[in-house]
Design an enzyme around this catalytic site. Structure first.
Site, PDB file in Angstrom:
ATOM      1  N   GLY A  26       0.824  -1.215   0.000  1.00  0.00           N
ATOM      2  CA  GLY A  26       0.000   0.000   0.000  1.00  0.00           C
ATOM      3  C   GLY A  26       0.854   1.258   0.000  1.00  0.00           C
ATOM      4  O   GLY A  26       1.737   1.439  -0.834  1.00  0.00           O
ATOM      5  N   GLY A  27       0.561   2.133   0.965  1.00  0.00           N
ATOM      6  CA  GLY A  27       1.276   3.409   1.050  1.00  0.00           C
ATOM      7  C   GLY A  27       2.771   3.229   1.213  1.00  0.00           C
ATOM      8  O   GLY A  27       3.554   4.099   0.810  1.00  0.00           O
ATOM      9  N   GLY A  32      16.233   8.598 -35.872  1.00  0.00           N
ATOM     10  CA  GLY A  32      15.758   9.354 -34.710  1.00  0.00           C
ATOM     11  C   GLY A  32      16.570   9.038 -33.469  1.00  0.00           C
ATOM     12  O   GLY A  32      16.791   9.900 -32.603  1.00  0.00           O
ATOM     13  N   ALA A  33      17.042   7.793 -33.386  1.00  0.00           N
ATOM     14  CA  ALA A  33      17.812   7.408 -32.205  1.00  0.00           C
ATOM     15  C   ALA A  33      19.125   8.181 -32.132  1.00  0.00           C
ATOM     16  O   ALA A  33      19.637   8.457 -31.038  1.00  0.00           O
ATOM     17  CB  ALA A  33      18.061   5.909 -32.212  1.00  0.00           C
TER      18      ALA A  33
HETATM   19  C1  HXC Z   1      -2.502  -2.741  10.853  1.00  0.00           C
HETATM   20  C2  HXC Z   1      -1.156  -4.506  10.286  1.00  0.00           C
HETATM   21  C3  HXC Z   1      -1.139  -4.081   8.944  1.00  0.00           C
HETATM   22  C4  HXC Z   1      -1.851  -2.890   8.602  1.00  0.00           C
HETATM   23  C5  HXC Z   1       0.057  -5.858   9.099  1.00  0.00           C
HETATM   24  N1  HXC Z   1      -0.420  -5.608  10.334  1.00  0.00           N
HETATM   25  N2  HXC Z   1      -0.382  -4.933   8.225  1.00  0.00           N
HETATM   26  N3  HXC Z   1      -1.824  -3.833  11.224  1.00  0.00           N
HETATM   27  N4  HXC Z   1      -2.516  -2.262   9.601  1.00  0.00           N
HETATM   28  N5  HXC Z   1      -1.856  -2.404   7.371  1.00  0.00           N
HETATM   29  C6  HXC Z   1      -0.161  -6.363  11.554  1.00  0.00           C
HETATM   30  C7  HXC Z   1      -0.834  -7.717  11.547  1.00  0.00           C
HETATM   31  O1  HXC Z   1      -2.149  -7.589  12.020  1.00  0.00           O
HETATM   32  C8  HXC Z   1       0.051  -8.482  12.511  1.00  0.00           C
HETATM   33  O2  HXC Z   1      -0.270  -8.095  13.825  1.00  0.00           O
HETATM   34  C9  HXC Z   1       1.424  -7.929  12.221  1.00  0.00           C
HETATM   35  O3  HXC Z   1       1.234  -6.654  11.596  1.00  0.00           O
HETATM   36  C10 HXC Z   1       2.243  -8.779  11.285  1.00  0.00           C
HETATM   37  O4  HXC Z   1       1.461  -9.051  10.149  1.00  0.00           O
HETATM   38  P1  HXC Z   1       1.392 -10.504   9.489  1.00  0.00           P
HETATM   39  O5  HXC Z   1       0.317 -10.466   8.492  1.00  0.00           O
HETATM   40  O6  HXC Z   1       1.328 -11.521  10.570  1.00  0.00           O
HETATM   41  O7  HXC Z   1       2.830 -10.583   8.793  1.00  0.00           O
HETATM   42  P2  HXC Z   1       3.247 -11.259   7.421  1.00  0.00           P
HETATM   43  O8  HXC Z   1       2.641 -12.609   7.297  1.00  0.00           O
HETATM   44  O9  HXC Z   1       4.722 -11.139   7.360  1.00  0.00           O
HETATM   45  O10 HXC Z   1       2.585 -10.356   6.267  1.00  0.00           O
HETATM   46  C11 HXC Z   1       2.947  -9.020   6.136  1.00  0.00           C
HETATM   47  C12 HXC Z   1       2.007  -8.271   5.163  1.00  0.00           C
HETATM   48  C13 HXC Z   1       0.538  -8.520   5.632  1.00  0.00           C
HETATM   49  C14 HXC Z   1       2.193  -8.820   3.770  1.00  0.00           C
HETATM   50  C15 HXC Z   1       2.411  -6.829   5.189  1.00  0.00           C
HETATM   51  O11 HXC Z   1       0.425  -8.201   6.993  1.00  0.00           O
HETATM   52  C16 HXC Z   1      -0.440  -7.685   4.862  1.00  0.00           C
HETATM   53  O12 HXC Z   1      -0.814  -8.058   3.755  1.00  0.00           O
HETATM   54  N6  HXC Z   1      -0.845  -6.573   5.476  1.00  0.00           N
HETATM   55  C17 HXC Z   1      -1.833  -5.695   4.860  1.00  0.00           C
HETATM   56  C18 HXC Z   1      -1.261  -5.034   3.677  1.00  0.00           C
HETATM   57  C19 HXC Z   1      -2.186  -4.060   3.015  1.00  0.00           C
HETATM   58  O13 HXC Z   1      -3.167  -4.449   2.357  1.00  0.00           O
HETATM   59  N7  HXC Z   1      -1.900  -2.782   3.177  1.00  0.00           N
HETATM   60  C20 HXC Z   1      -2.597  -1.774   2.498  1.00  0.00           C
HETATM   61  C21 HXC Z   1      -3.161  -0.851   3.516  1.00  0.00           C
HETATM   62  S1  HXC Z   1      -3.987   0.435   2.650  1.00  0.00           S
HETATM   63  P3  HXC Z   1      -0.111  -9.062  15.071  1.00  0.00           P
HETATM   64  O14 HXC Z   1      -0.732  -8.297  16.183  1.00  0.00           O
HETATM   65  O15 HXC Z   1      -0.831 -10.319  14.724  1.00  0.00           O
HETATM   66  O16 HXC Z   1       1.354  -9.263  15.229  1.00  0.00           O
HETATM   67  C22 HXC Z   1      -2.794   1.512   2.237  1.00  0.00           C
HETATM   68  C23 HXC Z   1      -3.336   2.620   1.415  1.00  0.00           C
HETATM   69  C24 HXC Z   1      -2.380   3.722   1.227  1.00  0.00           C
HETATM   70  O17 HXC Z   1      -1.669   1.416   2.580  1.00  0.00           O
HETATM   71  C25 HXC Z   1      -2.718   4.465  -0.014  1.00  0.00           C
HETATM   72  C26 HXC Z   1      -1.619   5.241  -0.540  1.00  0.00           C
HETATM   73  C27 HXC Z   1      -1.801   5.699  -1.962  1.00  0.00           C
END
Ligand code: HXC
Length: 511
Positions: A167-168, A401-402
């Site tokens: 994401g961000g 052109g290149a």
């Molecule tokens: C809150 C989060 C989180 C998030 C992970 N965690 N991502 N908490 N917000 N975005 C927390 C999990 O709940 C977990 O907490 C701990 O971090 C570790 O995550 P895991 O999933 O257990 O780790 P892993 O298996 O290594 O996977 C990592 C990951 C996955 C690939 C990053 O967590 C994931 O897919 N997260 C979401 C990614 C996502 O969709 N982000 C987009 C957000 S929207 P605990 O308490 O269990 O340890 C965004 C929009 C911005 O960013 C726009 C900008 C243009």
């Protein structure tokens, strides 16, 4: 004064998301957020800011889960004795996800770096926007993106990717100048689970956004590192070529390589056949100081080679066609790759050297439908608008052109040299004869032999550097062995160049 409370808080801050999570990371061979800062900066120079910041979220029970520092370590220090600011995500704290106070910590050091005119280094290891915070987190990201844009071209911004980033956490790096990924890191807008849900595609983390994918296929990343230590080594080398801001020139390093050194091998470097490939990277290394070349985006769009080197101790940015891949043609990706690099060098006062062997643009529907016209125009625009010293050596082909695009005299290059082997023409002899002698060849009783004869005539007449040199488009035809000393001499003569463009807000480069 309650020193105990102070000490307790400091210790609490150091363990981030907890001892257990820290241990798990150690087992995976990963450093924690603070250790990474110590590896980034010179010994004992790192100073942390804002260790007591916490989030302000009251939803989902978050009020009971406040962690000092809130998942990011920020501060400043010295890198090879030069000041830089940095942030380092702590994945043990809510997966390194970004809250608004977290974002404000990052914004604070970005603002300080901009005021000082020094690089901003981001160590990224984050799941993106903190889901529990909702829109406040998005606001935080947008504030960071806005600063990334303001800092662009003013101070170098470099992103290290050292874990899963989503994401961000990938959009801010995408705006920065360079991305260095460790082999075990990932970057994606949405992870494999969301992909499966939306597109029904089954894809692994690695295949979706692993380091090799972004270095080879997407062109998002610029370097891949075996491990975290190598990631820092690449960063340190990269910074050694770059000034701290757009008003400075890059640091000069005494490389002890003789500026008058000639390389005898270069006179016999090219293959006898006009169409045979050769190793452009090895040619580059023979010309530059001590053969030290930091290639950028080595695995993507390999038909063009870009990277940093030094000539007589001064940083240069090299853009060279690579005859070993697609005969060195320009296509969509190679134009994009070279454009961004040319613009980076121009932002930071790094002279450009183009080594040209280009048969033209890649033909075909893939390229035309993909917008090669638009992408090719970018590179033309970038070389043309660059005001740093610009040097060119035409090694072999420079067609059509290149020829114009690859830093020709006509778009503002300061010195254009050619080897005697250069073929500077509107197109290659075969293509040209097919058009201008179409009827003559068709009417011949021996069309194949006629074509060979006409191609040879055309080659003898037009495929050389002397017509261009006779018009002053080439400043000199040089012996290959003197390439290094002629480039150094040219660079010295133009190093203080200042070029002002017309007053305007900004140009409108084709995107
Ligand atoms: C809150 C989060 C989180 C998030 C992970 N965690 N991502 N908490 N917000 N975005 C927390 C999990 O709940 C977990 O907490 C701990 O971090 C570790 O995550 P895991 O999933 O257990 O780790 P892993 O298996 O290594 O996977 C990592 C990951 C996955 C690939 C990053 O967590 C994931 O897919 N997260 C979401 C990614 C996502 O969709 N982000 C987009 C957000 S929207 P605990 O308490 O269990 O340890 C965004 C929009 C911005 O960013 C726009 C900008 C243009």
């Amino acid at each position: 004064m309650d020193f105990q409370e102070f000490k307790n808080k400091k210790e609490e801050h150091l363990v981030g998301g907890g001892i257990e999570k820290q241990k798990q990371r150690k087992q995976k061979g990963k450093m924690n957020a603070c250790e990474r800062m110590y590896s980034l900066f010179d010994s004992k120079s790192f100073v942390e800011l804002d260790p007591f910041v916490t989030h302000e979220c009251f939803d989902f029970g978050m009020e009971r889960k406040k962690i000092l520092g809130d998942g990011v370590v920020t501060g400043y220090g010295l890198i090879n004795s030069r000041l830089a600011y940095a942030f380092s995500h702590d994945f043990t704290v809510f997966g390194g996800s970004l809250s608004l106070p977290f974002a404000h910590k990052v914004c604070k050091i970005m603002d300080l770096a901009l005021k000082q005119g020094v690089p901003i280094i981001g160590i990224n290891d984050s799941g993106g926007a903190r889901i529990q915070e909702g829109i406040a987190s998005l606001a935080g990201y947008a504030e960071i993106f806005h600063r990334n844009v303001k800092a662009s071209g003013v101070v170098p911004q470099i992103s290290l990717i050292m874990g899963p980033c989503a994401g961000g956490a990938v959009y801010s790096p995408a705006i920065t100048d360079f991305i260095i990924m460790t082999k075990s890191s990932f970057m994606f807008v949405t992870g494999p689970e969301v992909v499966k849900e939306v597109t029904k595609e089954n894809v692994s983390f690695n295949d979706l956004g692993g380091a090799q994918i972004h270095n080879e296929k997407s062109g998002v990343a610029h370097f891949v590192a075996e491990d975290e230590q190598e990631c820092f080594r690449i960063l340190h080398t990269l910074l050694s070529f770059i000034p701290s801001n757009n008003l400075e020139i890059p640091p000069r390093i005494d490389t002890k390589d003789d500026p008058l050194r000639e390389n005898d091998e270069l006179n016999f470097f090219l293959p006898s056949s006009h169409t045979k490939p050769y190793d452009m990277e090895s040619l580059i290394r023979k010309v530059i100081d001590n053969g030290d070349f930091l290639e950028v985006q080595k695995y993507w769009a390999r038909n063009i080679i870009i990277g940093f080197a030094r000539l007589d101790g001064n940083s240069i940015g090299i853009v060279a066609n690579n005859p070993e891949v697609l005969a060195g043609v320009l296509d969509i990706n190679s134009c994009d790759k070279a454009t961004r690099f040319v613009r980076f060098c121009d932002c930071f006062n790094i002279p450009l050297v183009a080594l040209v062997d280009v048969p033209g643009f890649l033909p075909g529907t893939d390229q035309e439908w993909g917008g090669i016209i638009r992408h090719g125009a970018k590179l033309l625009y970038a070389f043309s608008e660059a005001t740093v010293p610009k040097l060119t050596v035409i090694i072999r082909k420079a067609y059509g052109g290149a020829y114009c695009v690859m830093n020709s005299k006509h778009i503002g290059a300061d010195y254009n040299f050619a080897w005697p082997s250069a073929e500077i023409a509107v197109m290659g002899p075969e293509g040209a004869c097919n058009i201008i002698f179409k009827t003559e060849i068709a009417n011949s009783s021996k069309p194949n032999e006629k074509k060979v004869e006409l191609v040879e005539q055309y080659r003898a007449k037009f495929s050389n550097p002397y017509i261009a040199a006779s018009k002053g488009y080439i400043d000199d035809v040089i012996e290959p062995i003197e390439t290094r000393k002629r480039l150094i001499s040219a660079l010295h003569s133009i190093y203080r160049k200042r070029e002002e463009g017309p007053r305007r807000k900004h140009g409108n480069i084709p995107m």
